[in-house]
Motif scaffolding. Structure first.
Motif: not given
Length: 208
Positions: A163-173
């Motif tokens: 799975s590929i996810a993002r935390s609050y620290r990671d803006a998309p792209e």
């Protein structure tokens, strides 16, 4: 909601307590652009790198979870090796979480096109490479500090047992990703994970 491309006016300081209280996502993207007083003056931006550093340190004291992102330019007209060294020193002191950088290129109608001291393309590129090498070390260290911590992440994609996810620290792209091996989670849902390792861009985690 993440705050992007926020000009560093004093009122930004008032947002940090709201981030600490969980009312605003603790993520701040401020394009500092440079740190040399001479270059900032030519950019027509506030030339107070010391005050910027003080504010960044204060933000982290008030909200330790805050992720600070910025962008910079190498090879702006008139940039000397001394100016560039000032920029690198600022980068090392600020310890920013996420950084983007690019070389200066002329924009039609821009006042900067008429400034003296054009920097050769090969020098711009060489400075950009050195800049990113310094930031890569900083990013690796800061992401390494996340190992062992628990995060809530938003799943962006899943497949092939990952799975590929993002935390609050990671803006998309533009920022990194949180990679969760061994499980394919529903896209668009949140999950609790524990960080297991990191590099200069991404985190790896296990589902809790």
């Amino acid at each position: 909601v993440r705050l992007h491309y926020v000009y560093p006016y004093p009122h930004v300081d008032k947002l940090i307590p709201l981030m600490a209280d969980g009312k605003i996502l603790p993520y701040l993207d401020i394009p500092f652009q440079h740190a040399s007083p001479d270059i900032l003056k030519n950019m027509r931006r506030p030339a107070h790198a010391e005050k910027v550093l003080e504010r960044v340190h204060k933000w982290r004291e008030q909200c330790p979870e805050i992720a600070v992102r910025s962008t910079f330019i190498t090879g702006f007209p008139g940039e000397t090796e001394k100016d560039f060294d000032i920029l690198l020193d600022f980068l090392r002191e600020a310890q920013l979480d996420r950084v983007g950088a690019f070389t200066y290129s002329a924009v039609e109608g821009a006042a900067a096109n008429n400034l003296p001291g054009a920097v050769p393309e090969e020098v711009k590129e060489e400075r950009l490479e050195r800049f990113m090498e310094v930031q890569a070390e900083i990013s690796a260290a800061r992401l390494g500090n996340m190992i062992g911590k628990e995060l809530e992440v938003l799943v962006d994609a899943a497949g092939d047992g990952q799975s590929i996810a993002r935390s609050y620290r990671d803006a998309p792209e533009i920022d990194g990703e949180v990679l969760i091996d061994g499980v394919e989670l529903p896209v668009g849902e949140f999950a609790k994970v524990k960080v297991t390792h990191a590099d200069e861009h991404d985190l790896w985690a296990e589902l809790m």
